[in-house]
Design a protein around this motif. Structure first.
Motif, PDB file in Angstrom:
ATOM      1  N   VAL A   1      86.586  54.765  31.300  1.00 30.64           N
ATOM      2  CA  VAL A   1      87.042  55.265  30.004  1.00 30.64           C
ATOM      3  C   VAL A   1      86.403  56.619  29.712  1.00 30.64           C
ATOM      4  CG1 VAL A   1      86.875  54.892  27.513  1.00 30.64           C
ATOM      5  CG2 VAL A   1      87.627  53.028  28.994  1.00 30.64           C
ATOM      6  N   VAL A   2      85.101  56.720  30.022  1.00 27.37           N
ATOM      7  CA  VAL A   2      84.386  57.976  29.803  1.00 27.37           C
ATOM      8  C   VAL A   2      84.856  59.045  30.788  1.00 27.37           C
ATOM      9  CG1 VAL A   2      82.120  59.085  29.805  1.00 27.37           C
ATOM     10  CG2 VAL A   2      82.377  56.781  28.862  1.00 27.37           C
ATOM     11  N   LEU A   3      85.015  58.675  32.054  1.00 25.73           N
ATOM     12  CA  LEU A   3      85.494  59.633  33.062  1.00 25.73           C
ATOM     13  C   LEU A   3      86.885  60.162  32.708  1.00 25.73           C
ATOM     14  CD1 LEU A   3      84.378  57.940  36.409  1.00 25.73           C
ATOM     15  CD2 LEU A   3      83.461  60.041  35.401  1.00 25.73           C
ATOM     16  N   ALA A   4      87.730  59.265  32.213  1.00 26.93           N
ATOM     17  CA  ALA A   4      89.075  59.684  31.826  1.00 26.93           C
ATOM     18  C   ALA A   4      89.022  60.726  30.712  1.00 26.93           C
ATOM     19  CB  ALA A   4      89.894  58.478  31.390  1.00 26.93           C
ATOM     20  N   ALA A   5      88.133  60.504  29.735  1.00 26.41           N
ATOM     21  CA  ALA A   5      88.001  61.468  28.640  1.00 26.41           C
ATOM     22  C   ALA A   5      87.528  62.820  29.161  1.00 26.41           C
ATOM     23  CB  ALA A   5      87.035  60.938  27.591  1.00 26.41           C
ATOM     24  N   GLU A   6      86.600  62.811  30.137  1.00 25.78           N
ATOM     25  CA  GLU A   6      86.090  64.064  30.703  1.00 25.78           C
ATOM     26  C   GLU A   6      87.197  64.798  31.468  1.00 25.78           C
ATOM     27  OE1 GLU A   6      82.800  62.799  33.058  1.00 25.78           O
ATOM     28  OE2 GLU A   6      81.469  62.466  31.335  1.00 25.78           O
ATOM     29  N   LEU A   7      87.988  64.060  32.220  1.00 28.48           N
ATOM     30  CA  LEU A   7      89.085  64.671  32.963  1.00 28.48           C
ATOM     31  C   LEU A   7      90.150  65.226  32.021  1.00 28.48           C
ATOM     32  CD1 LEU A   7      89.408  61.995  35.786  1.00 28.48           C
ATOM     33  CD2 LEU A   7      88.818  64.400  36.140  1.00 28.48           C
ATOM     34  N   ARG A   8      90.469  64.492  30.955  1.00 28.53           N
ATOM     35  CA  ARG A   8      91.463  64.973  29.993  1.00 28.53           C
ATOM     36  C   ARG A   8      90.981  66.248  29.307  1.00 28.53           C
ATOM     37  NH1 ARG A   8      92.036  58.871  27.749  1.00 28.53           N
ATOM     38  NH2 ARG A   8      93.487  58.081  29.348  1.00 28.53           N
TER      39      ARG A   8
ATOM     40  N   GLY B   1      91.905  69.190  31.092  1.00 25.48           N
ATOM     41  CA  GLY B   1      93.330  69.456  31.214  1.00 25.48           C
ATOM     42  C   GLY B   1      94.038  68.622  32.255  1.00 25.48           C
ATOM     43  N   ILE B   2      93.419  67.541  32.720  1.00 22.72           N
ATOM     44  CA  ILE B   2      94.006  66.670  33.734  1.00 22.72           C
ATOM     45  C   ILE B   2      94.563  65.432  33.053  1.00 22.72           C
ATOM     46  CG2 ILE B   2      93.522  65.278  35.791  1.00 22.72           C
ATOM     47  CD1 ILE B   2      91.285  67.323  36.430  1.00 22.72           C
ATOM     48  N   ARG B   3      95.795  65.074  33.381  1.00 20.93           N
ATOM     49  CA  ARG B   3      96.445  63.910  32.771  1.00 20.93           C
ATOM     50  C   ARG B   3      95.959  62.636  33.455  1.00 20.93           C
ATOM     51  NH1 ARG B   3     102.591  65.133  33.667  1.00 20.93           N
ATOM     52  NH2 ARG B   3     101.726  65.519  35.736  1.00 20.93           N
ATOM     53  N   VAL B   4      95.460  61.702  32.654  1.00 11.90           N
ATOM     54  CA  VAL B   4      94.829  60.489  33.200  1.00 11.90           C
ATOM     55  C   VAL B   4      95.300  59.259  32.435  1.00 11.90           C
ATOM     56  CG1 VAL B   4      92.657  59.370  33.810  1.00 11.90           C
ATOM     57  CG2 VAL B   4      92.779  61.866  33.731  1.00 11.90           C
TER      58      VAL B   4
ATOM     59  N   LEU C   1      80.028  60.293  41.186  1.00 10.28           N
ATOM     60  CA  LEU C   1      80.518  60.183  39.811  1.00 10.28           C
ATOM     61  C   LEU C   1      80.235  61.453  39.015  1.00 10.28           C
ATOM     62  CD1 LEU C   1      79.545  56.498  38.963  1.00 10.28           C
ATOM     63  CD2 LEU C   1      81.855  57.455  38.970  1.00 10.28           C
ATOM     64  N   ALA C   2      79.104  62.101  39.326  1.00 13.67           N
ATOM     65  CA  ALA C   2      78.733  63.308  38.592  1.00 13.67           C
ATOM     66  C   ALA C   2      79.632  64.490  38.925  1.00 13.67           C
ATOM     67  CB  ALA C   2      77.275  63.666  38.891  1.00 13.67           C
ATOM     68  N   GLU C   3      80.425  64.380  40.001  1.00 12.52           N
ATOM     69  CA  GLU C   3      81.266  65.503  40.425  1.00 12.52           C
ATOM     70  C   GLU C   3      82.760  65.193  40.303  1.00 12.52           C
ATOM     71  OE1 GLU C   3      80.198  66.700  44.346  1.00 12.52           O
ATOM     72  OE2 GLU C   3      78.032  66.746  43.922  1.00 12.52           O
ATOM     73  N   VAL C   4      83.111  64.164  39.530  1.00 16.37           N
ATOM     74  CA  VAL C   4      84.501  63.731  39.461  1.00 16.37           C
ATOM     75  C   VAL C   4      85.423  64.843  38.975  1.00 16.37           C
ATOM     76  CG1 VAL C   4      86.093  62.260  38.168  1.00 16.37           C
ATOM     77  CG2 VAL C   4      84.107  61.264  39.279  1.00 16.37           C
ATOM     78  N   VAL C   5      85.059  65.519  37.893  1.00 14.93           N
ATOM     79  CA  VAL C   5      85.945  66.548  37.350  1.00 14.93           C
ATOM     80  C   VAL C   5      86.184  67.654  38.371  1.00 14.93           C
ATOM     81  CG1 VAL C   5      86.215  68.313  35.572  1.00 14.93           C
ATOM     82  CG2 VAL C   5      85.331  66.065  34.951  1.00 14.93           C
ATOM     83  N   ALA C   6      85.106  68.141  39.008  1.00 10.15           N
ATOM     84  CA  ALA C   6      85.237  69.229  39.978  1.00 10.15           C
ATOM     85  C   ALA C   6      86.028  68.788  41.210  1.00 10.15           C
ATOM     86  CB  ALA C   6      83.857  69.739  40.374  1.00 10.15           C
ATOM     87  N   GLN C   7      85.722  67.597  41.714  1.00 13.71           N
ATOM     88  CA  GLN C   7      86.372  67.143  42.942  1.00 13.71           C
ATOM     89  C   GLN C   7      87.848  66.799  42.719  1.00 13.71           C
ATOM     90  OE1 GLN C   7      84.994  66.182  46.156  1.00 13.71           O
ATOM     91  NE2 GLN C   7      82.771  66.154  45.856  1.00 13.71           N
ATOM     92  N   VAL C   8      88.156  66.170  41.590  1.00 20.26           N
ATOM     93  CA  VAL C   8      89.546  65.847  41.298  1.00 20.26           C
ATOM     94  C   VAL C   8      90.352  67.120  41.055  1.00 20.26           C
ATOM     95  CG1 VAL C   8      91.081  64.780  39.599  1.00 20.26           C
ATOM     96  CG2 VAL C   8      89.089  63.529  40.434  1.00 20.26           C
TER      97      VAL C   8
END
Length: 438
Positions: A358-365, A368-371, A423-430
């Protein structure tokens, strides 16, 4: 159950379980088709934005007299197609059947015509006409429109037309054509009106058509009945009776379109469905739509602002049908928009994993990434099916062991390949993975 009815009495509401459907002639757009609807609407608007048109948001209903005066009392829109009703104050109001009259009212009311000219505005939304529902002709129709008000310049006419042409082409539409003519101006319309009426009154017209010829004879040339079209086949044409000024204006518009590379066909018998058009008048048609071939059109309306109580300023604009454009794309076997709802789908394996996703999804959104996530405690199989249905490019698969290792599985839903990322690099890697697929 009874609810109060305006003007007295009650509405009787049946409370038993029933099945409701949308009103006749009013389409719903739901996923995945709604993605194409949004893409078509936004694509047509984007072309106007690039030419400096600012957004105007119009009321869905207005004083009925605005449309009667602005659209024309002899038009089918006013006489047959408007949704008109009395509000609780017994005022006659009408659901907007078109956009130009409302824009002109707003320009006058807010004094936009007192500033820099031309006033360049664009809008989108639903409009309402009580018509016989059929493919591409709805009682709630969706349109994108522009209006350029305050300057009588053939180059501006060409710009408005080119904006519409660019909007269609930006969506990948190809099989349409622009038909154009001139309906003259105040220097030649009165003489042509007399000439046309003389021709029409010599015909065996029915009473309603003869009455229309008395009010606005051009409307008779727009009659779709075969017998009337046959009778008027030899009618005098406005293009053959243009004044020198109107002819020069039209020739300059065509010259600008040639320079812009916008192809066109001159149609001397064109009559648009609204009374306010003068000079440049045009329509975009697509033969893949059958009888309802128009996908948009417009023209110049030099006397409309004065008719509505404003300054005697000229204007030109168009209305493009979003519904019709979608049908035209389908006729060409094309689609607009991105059918996928999301870019990434989260698959949690347990409550702790869900809390972290839930937290990772908020960070990705936020990036600007649709999750989306697999809610409801689904098993792995059900969650992965949901991921596939979402149209996502990647899935984030997180379980208890992954949490302990501070990692998450990044699965390519196209190839099936999966790798672990921190987990700490999810936004960058995705972000990098998505960029690699584009």
């Amino acid at each position: 159950m009874d609810l109060p009815r305006p003007g007295g009495g009650n509405w009787s509401i049946v409370t038993k379980t029933s099945s409701f459907t949308a009103p006749k002639g009013i389409p719903d757009y739901v996923p995945p088709a709604s993605a194409e609807f949004v893409a078509v609407r936004d694509g047509l608007v984007r072309a106007a934005r690039l030419a400096g048109y600012g957004h105007v948001e119009l009321p869905v209903f207005e004083d009925t007299a605005l449309f009667a005066r602005g659209v024309g009392e002899s038009t089918d829109v006013v006489t047959k197609e408007m949704y008109t009703f009395a509000d609780r104050g017994e005022r006659s109001v009408t659901l907007r059947p078109e956009g130009t009259a409302g824009v002109m009212r707003a320009v006058i009311e807010h004094g936009l015509d007192r500033g820099q000219l031309p006033v360049k505005l664009c809008y989108s939304g639903p409009f309402f006409r009580y018509e016989r529902p059929q493919a591409g002709r709805y009682r709630q129709l969706q349109q994108v429109g522009v209006e350029a008000i305050g300057v009588d310049d053939p180059a501006l006419d060409a710009e408005v037309i080119a904006v519409a042409d660019a909007g269609f082409r930006s969506l990948g539409l190809e099989g349409f054509r622009l038909e154009i003519t001139s309906l003259g101006d105040e220097t030649c319309r009165p003489q042509y009106r007399e000439l046309l009426q003389e021709f029409l009154f010599a015909l065996p017209l029915d009473e309603d058509t003869r009455r229309r010829a008395e009010i606005n004879p051009l409307r008779v040339l727009d009659d779709k009945r075969k017998e009337v079209r046959a009778l008027t086949a030899g009618a005098p044409l406005m293009l053959d009776h243009l004044s020198d000024s109107a002819k020069a204006h039209f020739e300059q518009v065509l010259g600008h379109l040639d320079a812009l590379g916008v192809p066109y066909v001159i149609n001397p018998r064109m009559v648009r469905g609204l009374d306010y058009y003068t000079k440049t008048t045009f329509e975009f048609v697509h033969d893949g739509l059958g009888a309802q071939s128009g996908i948009g059109g417009g023209g110049r309306y030099d006397g409309l602002m004065a008719e509505l109580g404003g300054q005697p300023l000229s204007g030109i604009g168009f209305g493009l049908g979003v519904d019709r454009t979608m049908l035209a794309l389908q006729a060409e076997g094309k689609a607009a928009g991105e059918p996928a709802r999301v870019d990434v789908f989260g698959v949690p394996l347990g409550e702790a994993a869900m809390a972290r996703l839930v937290v990772l999804a908020a960070e990705l959104r936020a990036a600007g990434i649709r999750v989306d996530l697999a809610y409801g405690g689904r098993g792995v199989k059900g969650a992965m099916k949901a991921a596939d249905r979402s149209g996502a490019a990647f899935a984030l698969v997180l379980g208890d062991r992954d949490l302990a290792d501070e990692q998450v599985g990044l699965k390519d839903l196209g190839s099936g390949d999966q790798r672990q990322i921190p987990l700490a690099e999810v936004v960058a890697q995705v972000s990098a993975a998505l960029a690699g697929q584009r």
